[in-house]
Design an enzyme around this catalytic site. Sequence first.
Site, mmCIF file in Angstrom:
data_model
loop_
_atom_site.group_PDB
_atom_site.id
_atom_site.type_symbol
_atom_site.label_atom_id
_atom_site.label_comp_id
_atom_site.label_asym_id
_atom_site.label_seq_id
_atom_site.Cartn_x
_atom_site.Cartn_y
_atom_site.Cartn_z
ATOM 1 N N HIS A 1 74.283 94.136 -10.573
ATOM 2 C CA HIS A 1 73.965 94.096 -12.000
ATOM 3 C C HIS A 1 75.154 93.581 -12.808
ATOM 4 O O HIS A 1 76.155 94.263 -12.977
ATOM 5 C CB HIS A 1 73.532 95.474 -12.493
ATOM 6 C CG HIS A 1 72.212 95.905 -11.943
ATOM 7 N ND1 HIS A 1 72.102 96.814 -10.914
ATOM 8 C CD2 HIS A 1 70.945 95.531 -12.254
ATOM 9 C CE1 HIS A 1 70.815 96.994 -10.628
ATOM 10 N NE2 HIS A 1 70.096 96.220 -11.420
ATOM 11 N N HIS B 1 65.538 90.311 -7.612
ATOM 12 C CA HIS B 1 65.403 91.280 -6.525
ATOM 13 C C HIS B 1 64.127 92.096 -6.709
ATOM 14 O O HIS B 1 63.498 92.090 -7.764
ATOM 15 C CB HIS B 1 66.631 92.190 -6.431
ATOM 16 C CG HIS B 1 66.936 92.940 -7.693
ATOM 17 N ND1 HIS B 1 67.589 92.376 -8.775
ATOM 18 C CD2 HIS B 1 66.686 94.222 -8.056
ATOM 19 C CE1 HIS B 1 67.719 93.270 -9.737
ATOM 20 N NE2 HIS B 1 67.175 94.404 -9.327
ATOM 21 N N CYS C 1 61.575 104.335 -12.040
ATOM 22 C CA CYS C 1 61.751 102.986 -11.492
ATOM 23 C C CYS C 1 62.675 103.089 -10.285
ATOM 24 O O CYS C 1 63.403 104.060 -10.124
ATOM 25 C CB CYS C 1 62.381 102.051 -12.519
ATOM 26 S SG CYS C 1 61.388 101.787 -13.995
ATOM 27 N N HIS D 1 64.073 100.858 -6.330
ATOM 28 C CA HIS D 1 64.121 99.705 -5.440
ATOM 29 C C HIS D 1 63.756 100.143 -4.023
ATOM 30 O O HIS D 1 64.350 101.102 -3.512
ATOM 31 C CB HIS D 1 65.528 99.103 -5.416
ATOM 32 C CG HIS D 1 66.052 98.736 -6.769
ATOM 33 N ND1 HIS D 1 66.704 99.649 -7.572
ATOM 34 C CD2 HIS D 1 66.018 97.569 -7.454
ATOM 35 C CE1 HIS D 1 67.047 99.044 -8.699
ATOM 36 N NE2 HIS D 1 66.645 97.788 -8.658
ATOM 37 N N GLU E 1 64.636 111.620 -8.146
ATOM 38 C CA GLU E 1 64.977 111.521 -9.563
ATOM 39 C C GLU E 1 64.366 112.630 -10.406
ATOM 40 O O GLU E 1 64.996 113.118 -11.343
ATOM 41 C CB GLU E 1 64.529 110.159 -10.085
ATOM 42 C CG GLU E 1 65.047 109.801 -11.457
ATOM 43 C CD GLU E 1 64.832 108.342 -11.777
ATOM 44 O OE1 GLU E 1 64.105 108.065 -12.749
ATOM 45 O OE2 GLU E 1 65.379 107.478 -11.061
ATOM 46 N N GLU F 1 68.935 92.582 -16.134
ATOM 47 C CA GLU F 1 67.993 92.958 -15.081
ATOM 48 C C GLU F 1 67.131 91.741 -14.780
ATOM 49 O O GLU F 1 66.765 90.983 -15.682
ATOM 50 C CB GLU F 1 67.108 94.125 -15.515
ATOM 51 C CG GLU F 1 67.682 95.500 -15.227
ATOM 52 C CD GLU F 1 67.690 95.875 -13.753
ATOM 53 O OE1 GLU F 1 67.562 94.976 -12.898
ATOM 54 O OE2 GLU F 1 67.827 97.072 -13.455
ATOM 55 N N GLU G 1 63.983 91.212 -12.101
ATOM 56 C CA GLU G 1 63.233 91.877 -11.040
ATOM 57 C C GLU G 1 61.810 91.361 -10.864
ATOM 58 O O GLU G 1 61.116 91.052 -11.840
ATOM 59 C CB GLU G 1 63.156 93.380 -11.336
ATOM 60 C CG GLU G 1 64.500 94.079 -11.324
ATOM 61 C CD GLU G 1 64.394 95.571 -11.566
ATOM 62 O OE1 GLU G 1 65.272 96.306 -11.080
ATOM 63 O OE2 GLU G 1 63.442 96.015 -12.241
#
Length: 209
Positions: free
Chosen positions: A31, A38, A73, A75, A93, A120, A122
């Site tokens: 970042h 990604h 959110c 990955h 989280e 960001e 994505e």
Amino acid sequence: MTLPANQSPEMVILCNELGEATGTAPKSEIHHSDTPLHLAFSVYIFNGDNKLLVTRRASDKITWPGVLSNSCCGHPQPGEPLTEAIERRVHEELRIRADDIRLVLPEFSYRASMTNGITENELCPVFAAHCKTSGVNPDLNEVSAWEWVHWQWFFESVQAERLLVSPWCRAQVDLLAPLGANPSQWPVAEERRLPKAARTKIDVQLKVS
């Protein structure tokens, strides 16, 4: 931050514009002002009253600290199916369990930059999920506050800009609202519409060339 000797860094799957995986990179390094494209995901979690879990990002997050956003959110890790990544991240989280995970916006992507230049970038399929409990015990390093709200109030407030949210959430709400007033009845999208990187098991040894 120094990781324990037995803990590997969290990786992200790098992609090209066709949605194909091109390699991996440590999340902690990607970042910046030229963040590579990604793979990620966003999830909207609803409870038994059909209320949406809205979260406020922790104040020390690298991207959009302290900003309201969707439930969670994250990955996927190399080789990890998206639904398993969602289950893992929601538990890490928010300390809750995500059930009935449904793909609703398979082709969503976005690029957004903060005023300091951090960006960001994505491919970010969007999912809806159900949670049987309203009790949330979030990791305060990730989430500083949370609230269950009615979906209609949320999307109307976001679209009217009475409620300021993360840029990805803002764009997603515009696409989710036409799916219907009852999130439990949103149509499930076909997995073949996902980016190829999300439909292919990525070798965990794949490296950036």
